[in-house]
Design a protein around this motif. Sequence first.
Motif, PDB file in Angstrom:
ATOM      1  N   THR A 144       0.850  -1.203   0.000  1.00  0.00           N
ATOM      2  CA  THR A 144       0.000   0.000   0.000  1.00  0.00           C
ATOM      3  C   THR A 144       0.882   1.249   0.000  1.00  0.00           C
ATOM      4  OG1 THR A 144       0.009   0.122   2.389  1.00  0.00           O
ATOM      5  CG2 THR A 144      -1.788  -1.155   1.363  1.00  0.00           C
ATOM      6  N   PHE A 145       0.279   2.409  -0.304  1.00  0.00           N
ATOM      7  CA  PHE A 145       1.049   3.650  -0.300  1.00  0.00           C
ATOM      8  C   PHE A 145       1.589   3.966   1.097  1.00  0.00           C
ATOM      9  CE2 PHE A 145      -0.947   4.594  -4.420  1.00  0.00           C
ATOM     10  CZ  PHE A 145       0.160   5.074  -5.095  1.00  0.00           C
ATOM     11  N   SER A 146       0.798   3.650   2.150  1.00  0.00           N
ATOM     12  CA  SER A 146       1.277   4.025   3.487  1.00  0.00           C
ATOM     13  C   SER A 146       2.518   3.228   3.883  1.00  0.00           C
ATOM     14  CB  SER A 146       0.159   3.911   4.528  1.00  0.00           C
ATOM     15  OG  SER A 146      -0.515   2.709   4.336  1.00  0.00           O
ATOM     16  N   GLY A 176      -7.741   8.763  -5.735  1.00  0.00           N
ATOM     17  CA  GLY A 176      -8.327   7.437  -5.974  1.00  0.00           C
ATOM     18  C   GLY A 176      -7.308   6.376  -6.347  1.00  0.00           C
ATOM     19  N   PHE A 177      -5.999   6.666  -6.161  1.00  0.00           N
ATOM     20  CA  PHE A 177      -4.989   5.628  -6.427  1.00  0.00           C
ATOM     21  C   PHE A 177      -5.089   4.603  -5.304  1.00  0.00           C
ATOM     22  CE2 PHE A 177      -1.674   8.698  -8.521  1.00  0.00           C
ATOM     23  CZ  PHE A 177      -2.616   9.011  -9.494  1.00  0.00           C
ATOM     24  N   GLU A 178      -5.267   3.337  -5.643  1.00  0.00           N
ATOM     25  CA  GLU A 178      -5.428   2.344  -4.578  1.00  0.00           C
ATOM     26  C   GLU A 178      -4.108   1.745  -4.138  1.00  0.00           C
ATOM     27  OE1 GLU A 178      -8.464  -0.277  -5.944  1.00  0.00           O
ATOM     28  OE2 GLU A 178      -9.989   1.291  -5.652  1.00  0.00           O
ATOM     29  N   ALA A 179      -3.302   1.357  -5.111  1.00  0.00           N
ATOM     30  CA  ALA A 179      -2.009   0.738  -4.767  1.00  0.00           C
ATOM     31  C   ALA A 179      -0.922   1.321  -5.656  1.00  0.00           C
ATOM     32  CB  ALA A 179      -2.110  -0.761  -4.975  1.00  0.00           C
ATOM     33  N   PRO A 180       0.321   1.390  -5.144  1.00  0.00           N
ATOM     34  CA  PRO A 180       1.392   1.927  -5.987  1.00  0.00           C
ATOM     35  C   PRO A 180       1.673   1.029  -7.189  1.00  0.00           C
ATOM     36  CG  PRO A 180       2.263   1.144  -3.874  1.00  0.00           C
ATOM     37  CD  PRO A 180       0.777   1.018  -3.800  1.00  0.00           C
ATOM     38  N   ALA A 238      11.461   4.014 -17.690  1.00  0.00           N
ATOM     39  CA  ALA A 238      10.028   3.735 -17.738  1.00  0.00           C
ATOM     40  C   ALA A 238       9.353   4.623 -18.751  1.00  0.00           C
ATOM     41  CB  ALA A 238       9.424   3.971 -16.363  1.00  0.00           C
ATOM     42  N   GLN A 239       8.346   4.090 -19.342  1.00  0.00           N
ATOM     43  CA  GLN A 239       7.539   4.827 -20.319  1.00  0.00           C
ATOM     44  C   GLN A 239       6.488   5.663 -19.595  1.00  0.00           C
ATOM     45  OE1 GLN A 239       6.810   3.540 -23.848  1.00  0.00           O
ATOM     46  NE2 GLN A 239       8.804   2.599 -23.769  1.00  0.00           N
ATOM     47  N   THR A 240       5.880   6.586 -20.345  1.00  0.00           N
ATOM     48  CA  THR A 240       4.693   7.226 -19.779  1.00  0.00           C
ATOM     49  C   THR A 240       3.633   6.148 -19.661  1.00  0.00           C
ATOM     50  OG1 THR A 240       3.938   7.783 -21.984  1.00  0.00           O
ATOM     51  CG2 THR A 240       5.015   9.536 -20.770  1.00  0.00           C
ATOM     52  N   GLY A 241       2.757   6.317 -18.710  1.00  0.00           N
ATOM     53  CA  GLY A 241       1.700   5.332 -18.531  1.00  0.00           C
ATOM     54  C   GLY A 241       2.011   4.329 -17.433  1.00  0.00           C
ATOM     55  N   LYS A 290       4.987   6.993 -13.669  1.00  0.00           N
ATOM     56  CA  LYS A 290       6.299   7.541 -13.299  1.00  0.00           C
ATOM     57  C   LYS A 290       6.201   8.959 -12.733  1.00  0.00           C
ATOM     58  CE  LYS A 290       7.604   8.905 -17.933  1.00  0.00           C
ATOM     59  NZ  LYS A 290       7.486  10.341 -17.906  1.00  0.00           N
ATOM     60  N   THR A 291       5.187   9.740 -13.162  1.00  0.00           N
ATOM     61  CA  THR A 291       5.075  11.107 -12.621  1.00  0.00           C
ATOM     62  C   THR A 291       4.855  11.048 -11.113  1.00  0.00           C
ATOM     63  OG1 THR A 291       3.979  11.626 -14.699  1.00  0.00           O
ATOM     64  CG2 THR A 291       3.978  13.344 -13.021  1.00  0.00           C
ATOM     65  N   ALA A 292       3.987  10.151 -10.683  1.00  0.00           N
ATOM     66  CA  ALA A 292       3.775  10.019  -9.236  1.00  0.00           C
ATOM     67  C   ALA A 292       5.003   9.394  -8.572  1.00  0.00           C
ATOM     68  CB  ALA A 292       2.539   9.173  -8.972  1.00  0.00           C
ATOM     69  N   ILE A 347       2.166  14.306 -25.757  1.00  0.00           N
ATOM     70  CA  ILE A 347       0.727  14.076 -25.635  1.00  0.00           C
ATOM     71  C   ILE A 347       0.486  13.084 -24.511  1.00  0.00           C
ATOM     72  CG2 ILE A 347      -1.226  12.867 -26.688  1.00  0.00           C
ATOM     73  CD1 ILE A 347      -0.743  14.155 -29.186  1.00  0.00           C
ATOM     74  N   ASP A 348      -0.360  13.464 -23.633  1.00  0.00           N
ATOM     75  CA  ASP A 348      -0.529  12.697 -22.434  1.00  0.00           C
ATOM     76  C   ASP A 348      -2.028  12.492 -22.217  1.00  0.00           C
ATOM     77  OD1 ASP A 348       0.181  11.540 -20.081  1.00  0.00           O
ATOM     78  OD2 ASP A 348       0.082  13.410 -18.964  1.00  0.00           O
ATOM     79  N   VAL A 349      -2.593  11.568 -22.956  1.00  0.00           N
ATOM     80  CA  VAL A 349      -4.036  11.354 -22.871  1.00  0.00           C
ATOM     81  C   VAL A 349      -4.264   9.898 -22.475  1.00  0.00           C
ATOM     82  CG1 VAL A 349      -6.190  11.325 -24.190  1.00  0.00           C
ATOM     83  CG2 VAL A 349      -4.487  13.092 -24.648  1.00  0.00           C
ATOM     84  N   ALA A 400      -1.908   1.935 -23.811  1.00  0.00           N
ATOM     85  CA  ALA A 400      -1.619   1.020 -22.694  1.00  0.00           C
ATOM     86  C   ALA A 400      -1.024   1.755 -21.505  1.00  0.00           C
ATOM     87  CB  ALA A 400      -0.694  -0.108 -23.157  1.00  0.00           C
ATOM     88  N   ARG A 401      -1.647   2.833 -21.103  1.00  0.00           N
ATOM     89  CA  ARG A 401      -1.168   3.582 -19.937  1.00  0.00           C
ATOM     90  C   ARG A 401      -1.869   3.078 -18.680  1.00  0.00           C
ATOM     91  NH1 ARG A 401       1.037   8.364 -20.861  1.00  0.00           N
ATOM     92  NH2 ARG A 401      -0.152   9.399 -19.250  1.00  0.00           N
ATOM     93  N   ALA A 402      -1.195   3.301 -17.552  1.00  0.00           N
ATOM     94  CA  ALA A 402      -1.743   2.951 -16.235  1.00  0.00           C
ATOM     95  C   ALA A 402      -2.294   1.527 -16.176  1.00  0.00           C
ATOM     96  CB  ALA A 402      -2.837   3.956 -15.844  1.00  0.00           C
TER      97      ALA A 402
END
Length: 623
Positions: free
Chosen positions: A2-4, A20-24, A46-49, A52-54, A305-307, A333-335
């Motif tokens: 978990t994040f904590s 609303g992110f549940e798990a890293p 790592a690719q976008t998606g 990596k920003t978080a 482009i980040d959609v 194929a992001r996230a």
Amino acid sequence: MTFSELGLREEVLQSINDLGFEAPTPIQQSAIPHLLKSDSDLVGLAQTGTGKTAAFGLPLVNNIQDQYDLTQGLVICPTRELCLQISKDLENYAKYDRKTAVVAVYGGTDIRRQITQIKQGATIIVATPGRLVDLIQRRAVKLQDVRFVVLDEADEMLNMGFKEDIDSILDQTPDEKNVWLFSATMPKEVADIAKNYMTNPLEVSIGHKNQGNVNIEHIYYTVREKDRYAALKRLIDVNPDIFGLVFCRTRHETQHVAENLSKDGYNAEPLHGDLSQAQRDNVMKRFRERTVQLLVATDVAARGIDVDNITHVINYQLPDDIENYTHRSGRTARAGKKGESLVLINLKEHYKIKAIERQMRTSFTLGVVPSANEICAIQLASLINKVKDTEVKEKDIEEFLPKIMSDFEHLSKEEVIKKFISVEFNRFVEYYSKAQDLNVSESRDRRERGERGDRDRGERGGERRERFDRDDSNRTRFFVSLGKRDGLNPGGLLRLICDEAGLTSSSVGKIDVMPSFSFFEADNSHTEAILKAVNGANYEGNRVSVEITKKKAERRSGGGDRDRGFSGSRDRNDRGGERRSGGGFGERKREGGGFGSRSGGGDRDRDRNSSRPRSRSSYGRNN
Ligand code: AMP
């Protein structure tokens, strides 16, 4: 996990909860605990998606607290679009840290407003390199308190020619800072940054180096050149719920494909460097809102482009640079979602698929361009589902029902259903009624060409393409200012000429691609069109200049074997095979493409956004 469990502060955990992110994600699990330590250099492949920003944003916000008047965090990224996206994400992560201020600075917009924002407090600055250098020179940004520098999409920044700016920025930050570098690929230039500016960085790799996202399925389709557009339409038609990006190589081709798709009833818009910034922003907004279903784009315009939720990336033409393929396909194929990257090739382009497979360590599946029957069946099923899922607004339709019912009174239920479905479905049935198989294999092509060739010879005495080699007076020889070093190959040059001047390949004769420049021959009747359209065109970020070469006789009498009056030094250098760039014909103007272009003077980002790629991995063969 978990994040904590990662060790983040309560305020940051609260903002993650709001998002609303549940798990890293895997990269967050590997990177965050390390980035929370005091010495935490990191190279993240790592690719976008992948989240990596978080992965860097959460620890960055976590580590910077309550000192809004000092700039402690610096995030450098290649484009305005990405810059805005990252700063928005960081603001979300810092939602409960009232004293953390995030400021985005990028080219293509008023610098004074950005200076005012920085003066009001900028704990974290998110910047494109060129604009940041401007701000440093104007003493609007001070970097002496920076503790964390993030380089995002480092390979893209180097491709875009930002190496010197990055070096100059890093040189002005304190020695004891932490550097976190993220890159989709690891060319030598990126590895050099790690070597020069980091101490024992942790290397976190999601997937193999240079490998694409495993959630992407790569599929290629072999078609004849003349069927490329028809095949594109079939790939779209067989995916009725597609939300996709179609990549072309030139602005002209992009515009052309988007216009044709629109004319043919598809919800498609172009995105390329000939559009104004306002037009591009508008297209992007509508694409993000999904009012536009298909975005047809060049590589340069689509950078950053980040959609989310793009279902398909379609490579109408493959890029010259393999790394661009990685970036293109990474838009889907992001996230953790699945996505497809579809590639249309002709028979001569198989080696490109092999080269991408080698470099990305991934494998392609050979796809079959769907048949008319398959498409009609899929469209019909989709239509039926849409009808089934349509909510009937009983109240609104009530007053019209008596008339509707009386109009259909004489029809049976079956007939009514058939008629309603046919309103939409007929378009496909009519279009595909004469459709043929578009797939082509090498053996089938050879067989058919053999038959056609026999026919041609029989009918026209076998004179078809040889006319170029026999009769000098019918053709003009042109000089082109780009060569192999610019990533040009004969196929690329042929496509450029045909796309820009609207010719078919049979109008173009012999093509010679030299290290720094090239020659080609074309029918005399196309000279004007070529000079007008190809001259000044853009090839992978480089401006193409085309001139007519002197006639052979003139060359002989004019001294030496030079095809035109270029400088002796360049000539020598080209023969020596050493020279990289510089004056004479090598002077390149940059296309005004990319986000953040078209604005007032002194805008360095605008210039860089579309500069020629420096590190290039081409397919290693001329076709
Ligand atoms: P990025 O790779 O940073 O471009 O992130 C891709 C998308 O994944 C963005 O829309 C993020 O908001 C989302 N995202 C990042 N981390 C997570 C996570 N742990 N759970 C769910 N979505 C995430």
